[in-house]
Design a protein around this motif. Structure first.
Motif, PDB file in Angstrom:
ATOM      1  N   ASP A  82      66.889   5.749   3.134  1.00 36.11           N
ATOM      2  CA  ASP A  82      68.533   5.263   3.443  1.00 36.11           C
ATOM      3  C   ASP A  82      68.753   3.965   3.200  1.00 36.11           C
ATOM      4  O   ASP A  82      69.968   3.703   2.726  1.00 36.11           O
ATOM      5  CB  ASP A  82      68.853   5.578   5.037  1.00 36.11           C
ATOM      6  CG  ASP A  82      68.654   7.101   5.223  1.00 36.11           C
ATOM      7  OD1 ASP A  82      68.909   7.821   4.393  1.00 36.11           O
ATOM      8  OD2 ASP A  82      68.264   7.296   6.633  1.00 36.11           O
ATOM      9  N   VAL A  83      67.883   3.014   3.472  1.00 35.11           N
ATOM     10  CA  VAL A  83      67.963   1.555   2.938  1.00 35.11           C
ATOM     11  C   VAL A  83      66.764   1.282   2.075  1.00 35.11           C
ATOM     12  O   VAL A  83      65.625   1.517   2.326  1.00 35.11           O
ATOM     13  CB  VAL A  83      67.808   0.612   4.041  1.00 35.11           C
ATOM     14  CG1 VAL A  83      67.870  -0.790   3.895  1.00 35.11           C
ATOM     15  CG2 VAL A  83      69.024   1.151   5.224  1.00 35.11           C
ATOM     16  N   HIS A  84      67.052   0.649   1.064  1.00 34.47           N
ATOM     17  CA  HIS A  84      66.064   0.157  -0.003  1.00 34.47           C
ATOM     18  C   HIS A  84      65.809  -1.524   0.210  1.00 34.47           C
ATOM     19  O   HIS A  84      66.642  -2.071  -0.196  1.00 34.47           O
ATOM     20  CB  HIS A  84      66.863   0.476  -1.265  1.00 34.47           C
ATOM     21  CG  HIS A  84      66.872   1.933  -1.701  1.00 34.47           C
ATOM     22  ND1 HIS A  84      65.663   2.932  -1.906  1.00 34.47           N
ATOM     23  CD2 HIS A  84      68.040   2.788  -1.560  1.00 34.47           C
ATOM     24  CE1 HIS A  84      66.229   3.956  -2.055  1.00 34.47           C
ATOM     25  NE2 HIS A  84      67.683   4.015  -1.896  1.00 34.47           N
ATOM     26  N   SER A  99      68.853   0.823 -13.817  1.00 38.65           N
ATOM     27  CA  SER A  99      69.629  -0.058 -13.695  1.00 38.65           C
ATOM     28  C   SER A  99      70.582   0.370 -12.339  1.00 38.65           C
ATOM     29  O   SER A  99      70.856  -0.597 -11.619  1.00 38.65           O
ATOM     30  CB  SER A  99      70.301  -0.613 -14.603  1.00 38.65           C
ATOM     31  OG  SER A  99      69.195  -1.067 -15.812  1.00 38.65           O
ATOM     32  N   LYS A 100      71.201   1.553 -12.552  1.00 37.85           N
ATOM     33  CA  LYS A 100      71.932   2.105 -11.570  1.00 37.85           C
ATOM     34  C   LYS A 100      71.568   2.160 -10.217  1.00 37.85           C
ATOM     35  O   LYS A 100      72.318   1.873  -9.038  1.00 37.85           O
ATOM     36  CB  LYS A 100      72.680   3.353 -12.115  1.00 37.85           C
ATOM     37  CG  LYS A 100      71.672   4.478 -11.694  1.00 37.85           C
ATOM     38  CD  LYS A 100      72.754   5.910 -12.007  1.00 37.85           C
ATOM     39  CE  LYS A 100      71.857   7.180 -11.794  1.00 37.85           C
ATOM     40  NZ  LYS A 100      72.469   8.416 -12.117  1.00 37.85           N
ATOM     41  N   ARG A 101      70.236   2.196 -10.000  1.00 37.66           N
ATOM     42  CA  ARG A 101      69.534   2.336  -8.811  1.00 37.66           C
ATOM     43  C   ARG A 101      68.944   0.821  -8.424  1.00 37.66           C
ATOM     44  O   ARG A 101      68.936   0.692  -7.101  1.00 37.66           O
ATOM     45  CB  ARG A 101      68.649   3.258  -8.573  1.00 37.66           C
ATOM     46  CG  ARG A 101      68.919   4.684  -8.848  1.00 37.66           C
ATOM     47  CD  ARG A 101      67.879   5.607  -9.056  1.00 37.66           C
ATOM     48  NE  ARG A 101      68.049   7.104  -8.848  1.00 37.66           N
ATOM     49  CZ  ARG A 101      68.082   8.065 -10.141  1.00 37.66           C
ATOM     50  NH1 ARG A 101      68.005   7.254 -11.106  1.00 37.66           N
ATOM     51  NH2 ARG A 101      68.574   9.138  -9.860  1.00 37.66           N
ATOM     52  N   MET A 102      68.643   0.275  -9.136  1.00 36.61           N
ATOM     53  CA  MET A 102      67.630  -0.890  -8.721  1.00 36.61           C
ATOM     54  C   MET A 102      68.311  -2.274  -9.272  1.00 36.61           C
ATOM     55  O   MET A 102      67.572  -3.476  -9.031  1.00 36.61           O
ATOM     56  CB  MET A 102      66.195  -0.803  -9.659  1.00 36.61           C
ATOM     57  CG  MET A 102      65.772   0.578  -9.329  1.00 36.61           C
ATOM     58  SD  MET A 102      64.009   0.717  -9.958  1.00 36.61           S
ATOM     59  CE  MET A 102      62.944  -0.175  -8.729  1.00 36.61           C
ATOM     60  N   PHE A 103      69.582  -2.347 -10.068  1.00 32.27           N
ATOM     61  CA  PHE A 103      69.753  -3.643 -10.376  1.00 32.27           C
ATOM     62  C   PHE A 103      70.942  -4.205  -9.342  1.00 32.27           C
ATOM     63  O   PHE A 103      72.031  -3.352  -9.294  1.00 32.27           O
ATOM     64  CB  PHE A 103      70.545  -3.624 -11.789  1.00 32.27           C
ATOM     65  CG  PHE A 103      70.873  -5.044 -12.329  1.00 32.27           C
ATOM     66  CD1 PHE A 103      69.998  -6.050 -12.408  1.00 32.27           C
ATOM     67  CD2 PHE A 103      72.352  -5.270 -12.631  1.00 32.27           C
ATOM     68  CE1 PHE A 103      70.464  -7.416 -13.302  1.00 32.27           C
ATOM     69  CE2 PHE A 103      72.665  -6.566 -13.017  1.00 32.27           C
ATOM     70  CZ  PHE A 103      71.990  -7.584 -13.249  1.00 32.27           C
ATOM     71  N   ASN A 104      70.915  -5.414  -8.907  1.00 33.29           N
ATOM     72  CA  ASN A 104      71.957  -5.710  -7.894  1.00 33.29           C
ATOM     73  C   ASN A 104      72.878  -6.750  -8.772  1.00 33.29           C
ATOM     74  O   ASN A 104      72.531  -7.718  -9.152  1.00 33.29           O
ATOM     75  CB  ASN A 104      71.328  -6.748  -6.868  1.00 33.29           C
ATOM     76  CG  ASN A 104      71.996  -7.281  -5.852  1.00 33.29           C
ATOM     77  OD1 ASN A 104      73.426  -7.522  -6.030  1.00 33.29           O
ATOM     78  ND2 ASN A 104      71.678  -7.235  -4.405  1.00 33.29           N
ATOM     79  N   GLU A 105      73.938  -6.213  -8.976  1.00 28.64           N
ATOM     80  CA  GLU A 105      75.096  -7.010  -9.638  1.00 28.64           C
ATOM     81  C   GLU A 105      75.528  -8.205  -9.036  1.00 28.64           C
ATOM     82  O   GLU A 105      75.797  -9.262  -9.762  1.00 28.64           O
ATOM     83  CB  GLU A 105      76.311  -5.894  -9.693  1.00 28.64           C
ATOM     84  CG  GLU A 105      76.012  -4.923 -10.525  1.00 28.64           C
ATOM     85  CD  GLU A 105      76.402  -5.043 -12.031  1.00 28.64           C
ATOM     86  OE1 GLU A 105      76.966  -6.060 -12.397  1.00 28.64           O
ATOM     87  OE2 GLU A 105      76.215  -4.146 -12.891  1.00 28.64           O
ATOM     88  N   LYS A 106      75.433  -8.327  -7.637  1.00 27.91           N
ATOM     89  CA  LYS A 106      75.704  -9.733  -7.085  1.00 27.91           C
ATOM     90  C   LYS A 106      74.882 -10.799  -7.511  1.00 27.91           C
ATOM     91  O   LYS A 106      75.461 -11.974  -7.714  1.00 27.91           O
ATOM     92  CB  LYS A 106      75.623  -9.425  -5.559  1.00 27.91           C
ATOM     93  CG  LYS A 106      76.792  -8.515  -5.090  1.00 27.91           C
ATOM     94  CD  LYS A 106      76.878  -8.393  -3.528  1.00 27.91           C
ATOM     95  CE  LYS A 106      77.878  -7.442  -3.094  1.00 27.91           C
ATOM     96  NZ  LYS A 106      78.064  -7.241  -1.673  1.00 27.91           N
ATOM     97  N   ASN A 107      73.540 -10.481  -7.317  1.00 22.43           N
ATOM     98  CA  ASN A 107      72.644 -11.836  -7.660  1.00 22.43           C
ATOM     99  C   ASN A 107      71.827 -11.566  -9.435  1.00 22.43           C
ATOM    100  O   ASN A 107      71.150 -12.364  -9.587  1.00 22.43           O
ATOM    101  CB  ASN A 107      71.528 -11.910  -6.646  1.00 22.43           C
ATOM    102  CG  ASN A 107      70.599 -10.575  -6.540  1.00 22.43           C
ATOM    103  OD1 ASN A 107      70.551  -9.918  -7.493  1.00 22.43           O
ATOM    104  ND2 ASN A 107      70.135 -10.513  -5.424  1.00 22.43           N
ATOM    105  N   GLY A 108      72.203 -10.461  -9.793  1.00 25.15           N
ATOM    106  CA  GLY A 108      71.883 -10.391 -11.363  1.00 25.15           C
ATOM    107  C   GLY A 108      70.210 -10.181 -11.310  1.00 25.15           C
ATOM    108  O   GLY A 108      69.510 -10.504 -12.126  1.00 25.15           O
TER     109      GLY A 108
END
Length: 434
Positions: free
Chosen positions: A260-262, A240-249
Motif C-alpha cells: 500500500d505504501v512504497h 517510471s510511472k511507478r518509481m519516478f518521483n516527479e517532486k524530487n526528480g
C-alpha cells in the motif's frame, strides 16, 4: 610572514576586507577544483585499463590440473575460465565492455577497443563448444542458460556494440539467445513490465531497466525492427510511472505490487542505472520515434534532481537524499558519464551542467589508486525497505561495478573538453559559450 594573492601581498598585517582581496583566498577544496586537462583524464583511465588488462585473462584451464586448454574443441564440464580479479561474464563486465568501446572511439586508442574485442571473441569462440556439452553446469552456463536479466542484458548490449565496432567473432548466436530470454522468458507483471519474484512477489528493481532496455534498443539498431524500439520505450514508461518521483526528480530503488505504501530509498547506483538507460536509449532511438520526447523529458528531470544533491566534494551519497550516508564512487562516475554525454549530444545546457560534471570527474579521479584500482565502490546490493541496509553496504576495490563507469566517464569528459573551452572567472570554473 608573506602571504600572496595573485600579485597582492601583505606583510605582517592582519588580513581584513580593506587591505586584502579576500575573494582571492585559496579555498580548502576536498578534491581538486578548476581546470581539467585531457591528458590527465586519459592518464587516469589508461591506468584503469592497464590494470584490467592484466587481471582479466582470456584463458581456459582444466579444473583439476590447472593446465591451459588451447584447443577449445576439447573443453568439458571440468573446464574453467581462468580466474582473474573480475568475471568476464558478469553484468558489470558488460558495462565495462561498452565503456572500453566508447573510450576507444573517443580517444582513438585501440587498446581500449581491443580489450573488448579480444574478450568478446574469446567468449564467442568458446560458445559453440560449451553449448554442445550435455551438462548444463559449465563455465558458460550463465550465457547459455540465463536465469535473470543480470545474466543477459548488459552483456547483450555490449556484444551488439562489439559487432558494430567490426569484430570478426561469431557473436550473433549469443545475442539471439540473450534476446530470447529478455523478450520471452523473463517474468513480467500483467501489463508487461519486466519484474522479479524476490524479495517479494511481483517486485520491480530499478536496476532491471539497465539489465534489459539497452540490449532491447541495441537490437532495434541491429535489426532495424521497430518493435524493439517500442519495447524499450515502453519499459521506461512502465517503470517510471511507478518509481519516478516527479517532486524530487529521483527514482525509488524497489517497488512491490502488493504494497500500500512504497518506501522510497533513493539508492545512488540504481538511479545511475536508470539514468544510463535513458542515455543509452536516446543515443540509438530514431529522432522521429514518438516515445523520444517522453524519454528526453525524464532524462532532463532526472539530471536536475541529481544536480540538486551533488555534494561539495563532487560525489553523490550512497542514499542520494541522506547526507550522512557515505560518498560513493560508481554512482558518481555513472552520473559524470551521463551528464557529460548529455551535454556533448546537445540534450542539456552545458553552461549549467559542465562545471558540476568536471567536479564529479575530479572526485572520481581521486578514487583511482596508483595500481589502477577503483576505490570507494559499494558492493553488489539487493533491495531493502530500511535505511540501515543501504547505509552499511560495504565498499571494496574489487567491486566490479566501479570500473566500467570510471572508464566511460573519463572518455566522455575528454570529449567534453575537446568540444568546449573553460576558464576560471572570479575563482569559479565556467564553460565558455561558443
Amino acid at each position: 610572514m608573506l602571504v600572496s594573492f595573485s600579485g597582492y601581498a601583505q606583510t605582517g598585517k592582519q588580513m581584513t576586507d580593506s587591505n586584502t582581496p579576500l575573494h582571492l583566498l585559496q579555498p580548502d577544496y576536498p578534491v581538486p577544483y578548476g581546470m581539467v586537462k585531457k591528458e590527465e583524464v586519459k592518464g587516469v583511465i589508461d591506468r584503469v585499463r592497464d590494470y584490467l588488462t592484466a587481471v582479466t585473462p582470456t584463458t581456459v584451464i582444466d579444473k583439476t590440473t590447472q593446465k591451459e586448454i588451447t584447443d577449445f574443441s576439447k573443453v568439458n564440464a571440468n573446464s574453467l575460465l581462468k580466474p582473474g580479479d573480475f568475471r568476464l561474464l558478469s553484468y558489470e563486465w558488460g558495462v565495462t565492455y561498452s565503456a572500453m568501446l566508447a573510450a576507444g572511439e573517443i580517444t582513438g586508442d585501440a587498446k581500449y577497443t581491443d580489450y573488448t574485442k579480444d574478450r568478446v571473441k574469446f567468449i564467442a569462440d568458446l560458445y559453440p563448444h560449451f553449448k554442445a556439452l550435455s551438462e548444463q553446469k559449465n563455465a558458460l552456463h550463465s550465457i547459455l542458460h540465463p536465469g535473470a536479466l543480470d545474466d543477459a542484458g548488459a552483456l547483450c548490449a555490449a556484444f551488439i556494440k562489439t559487432q558494430a565496432a567490426g569484430s570478426d567473432a561469431d557473436i550473433r548466436p549469443i545475442v539471439d539467445n540473450f534476446m530470447t530470454y529478455i523478450m520471452e522468458k523473463e517474468f513480467r507483471l500483467n501489463d508487461g513490465t519486466l519484474a522479479r519474484n524476490r524479495p517479494l512477489k511481483n517486485t520491480l528493481w530499478l536496476d532491471d531497466l539497465y539489465m534489459s532496455v539497452p540490449a532491447i534498443v541495441q537490437m532495434g539498431k541491429l535489426t532495424g525492427e521497430t518493435k524493439y524500439y517500442d519495447a524499450a520505450v515502453k519499459q521506461i514508461e512502465l517503470f517510471s510511472k511507478r518509481m519516478f518521483n516527479e517532486k524530487n526528480g529521483l527514482y525509488m530503488h524497489g517497488w512491490v505490487e502488493d504494497m500500500d505504501v512504497h518506501p522510497e530509498f533513493h539508492w545512488a547506483r540504481a538511479n545511475g542505472w536508470a539514468l544510463l538507460t535513458k542515455v543509452e536509449v536516446l543515443s540509438v532511438l530514431p529522432k522521429d520515434h514518438p516515445g523520444r520526447p517522453m524519454v528526453m523529458d525524464l532524462l532532463k528531470k532526472h539530471i536536475r534532481g541529481l544536480a540538486a544533491l551533488q555534494s561539495g566534494s563532487g560525489f553523490w551519497h550512497q542514499l542520494l537524499d541522506k547526507n550522512d550516508s557515505y560518498l560513493e564512487t560508481s554512482a558518481t562516475a555513472i552520473y559524470a558519464y551521463c551528464i557529460a554525454k548529455s551535454i556533448n549530444e546537445g540534450w542539456i545546457d552545458g553552461l549549467a551542467h559542465a562545471p558540476m560534471t568536471l567536479l564529479a570527474w575530479n572526485a572520481v579521479a581521486t578514487m583511482v589508486n596508483n595500481t589502477g584500482q577503483v576505490e570507494g565502490t559499494c558492493v553488489g546490493t539487493g533491495m531493502a525497505f530500511d535505511p540501515a541496509f543501504y547505509y552499511h553496504r560495504p565498499i571494496n576495490k574489487f567491486a566490479a561495478h566501479g570500473y566500467g563507469p570510471v572508464i566511460a566517464a573519463g572518455a566522455e569528459v575528454i570529449r567534453l573538453l575537446q568540444n568546449n573551452d573553460f576558464e576560471i572567472n572570479d575563482s569559479s570554473l565556467q564553460l565558455l559559450r561558443k
